[in-house]
Design a protein around this motif. Structure first.
Motif, PDB file in Angstrom:
ATOM      1  N   THR A   7       0.863  -1.175   0.000  1.00 17.80           N
ATOM      2  CA  THR A   7       0.000   0.000   0.000  1.00 17.80           C
ATOM      3  C   THR A   7       0.899   1.224   0.000  1.00 17.80           C
ATOM      4  OG1 THR A   7      -0.183  -0.006   2.414  1.00 17.80           O
ATOM      5  CG2 THR A   7      -1.923  -1.114   1.199  1.00 17.80           C
ATOM      6  N   LYS A  23      -2.189   7.205  -2.159  1.00 23.54           N
ATOM      7  CA  LYS A  23      -3.499   6.532  -2.260  1.00 23.54           C
ATOM      8  C   LYS A  23      -3.499   5.542  -3.425  1.00 23.54           C
ATOM      9  CE  LYS A  23      -6.050  10.224  -0.078  1.00 23.54           C
ATOM     10  NZ  LYS A  23      -7.046  11.269  -0.245  1.00 23.54           N
ATOM     11  N   LYS A  24      -2.485   4.685  -3.413  1.00 21.13           N
ATOM     12  CA  LYS A  24      -2.333   3.669  -4.456  1.00 21.13           C
ATOM     13  C   LYS A  24      -1.885   2.356  -3.829  1.00 21.13           C
ATOM     14  CE  LYS A  24      -1.229   7.008  -7.985  1.00 21.13           C
ATOM     15  NZ  LYS A  24      -0.286   7.481  -8.973  1.00 21.13           N
ATOM     16  N   VAL A  25      -1.981   1.291  -4.610  1.00 22.70           N
ATOM     17  CA  VAL A  25      -1.452  -0.020  -4.238  1.00 22.70           C
ATOM     18  C   VAL A  25      -0.548  -0.450  -5.374  1.00 22.70           C
ATOM     19  CG1 VAL A  25      -2.039  -2.434  -3.781  1.00 22.70           C
ATOM     20  CG2 VAL A  25      -3.488  -0.621  -2.865  1.00 22.70           C
ATOM     21  N   SER A  50      -4.948   2.973  -8.280  1.00 19.68           N
ATOM     22  CA  SER A  50      -5.423   3.945  -7.302  1.00 19.68           C
ATOM     23  C   SER A  50      -6.517   3.343  -6.432  1.00 19.68           C
ATOM     24  CB  SER A  50      -5.980   5.179  -8.001  1.00 19.68           C
ATOM     25  OG  SER A  50      -4.971   5.825  -8.721  1.00 19.68           O
ATOM     26  N   VAL A  51      -6.576   3.808  -5.193  1.00 20.12           N
ATOM     27  CA  VAL A  51      -7.663   3.462  -4.274  1.00 20.12           C
ATOM     28  C   VAL A  51      -8.297   4.764  -3.803  1.00 20.12           C
ATOM     29  CG1 VAL A  51      -6.673   1.257  -3.547  1.00 20.12           C
ATOM     30  CG2 VAL A  51      -6.043   3.324  -2.328  1.00 20.12           C
ATOM     31  N   HIS A  80      -9.165   5.739  -0.730  1.00 18.57           N
ATOM     32  CA  HIS A  80      -8.665   6.250   0.538  1.00 18.57           C
ATOM     33  C   HIS A  80      -7.348   5.579   0.872  1.00 18.57           C
ATOM     34  CE1 HIS A  80     -12.595   8.011   1.236  1.00 18.57           C
ATOM     35  NE2 HIS A  80     -13.125   6.856   0.898  1.00 18.57           N
ATOM     36  N   CYS A 127      -5.050   3.257   2.778  1.00 16.64           N
ATOM     37  CA  CYS A 127      -5.489   1.998   3.374  1.00 16.64           C
ATOM     38  C   CYS A 127      -4.305   1.129   3.737  1.00 16.64           C
ATOM     39  CB  CYS A 127      -6.400   1.266   2.405  1.00 16.64           C
ATOM     40  SG  CYS A 127      -5.591   0.882   0.842  1.00 16.64           S
ATOM     41  N   VAL A 137      -7.213  -4.129   2.119  1.00 15.80           N
ATOM     42  CA  VAL A 137      -7.317  -4.365   0.673  1.00 15.80           C
ATOM     43  C   VAL A 137      -7.391  -5.848   0.347  1.00 15.80           C
ATOM     44  CG1 VAL A 137      -6.100  -4.097  -1.541  1.00 15.80           C
ATOM     45  CG2 VAL A 137      -6.097  -2.231   0.106  1.00 15.80           C
TER      46      VAL A 137
END
Length: 61
Positions: free
Chosen positions: A27, A32-34, A49-50, A52, A54, A59
């Motif tokens: 994360t 705000k990405k994985v 992208s996500v 929020h 996290c 996830v």
């Protein structure tokens, strides 16, 4: 241990290795990405992208 992974966005935080041991999911809290890192080559192979910031537990579980 310090790993230099080119292109890794800011804020690597939680990490999770896939059961087959081939991919490390990270994360990227500040972006705000994985990201998915190919473990044998230590290259960033995917980023998405996500909504929020996290943790991997949120996830992947």
């Amino acid at each position: 241990m310090h790993l230099d992974i080119t292109g890794l966005p800011a804020g690597p935080d939680d990490m999770e290795i896939t059961p087959d041991g081939k991919t490390l999911w990270v994360t990227l809290r500040f972006s705000k990405k994985v990201g998915g890192i190919d473990i044998p080559t230590m290259k960033l192979v995917t980023v998405f992208s996500v909504l929020h910031a996290c943790s991997c537990s949120a996830v992947f579980h």
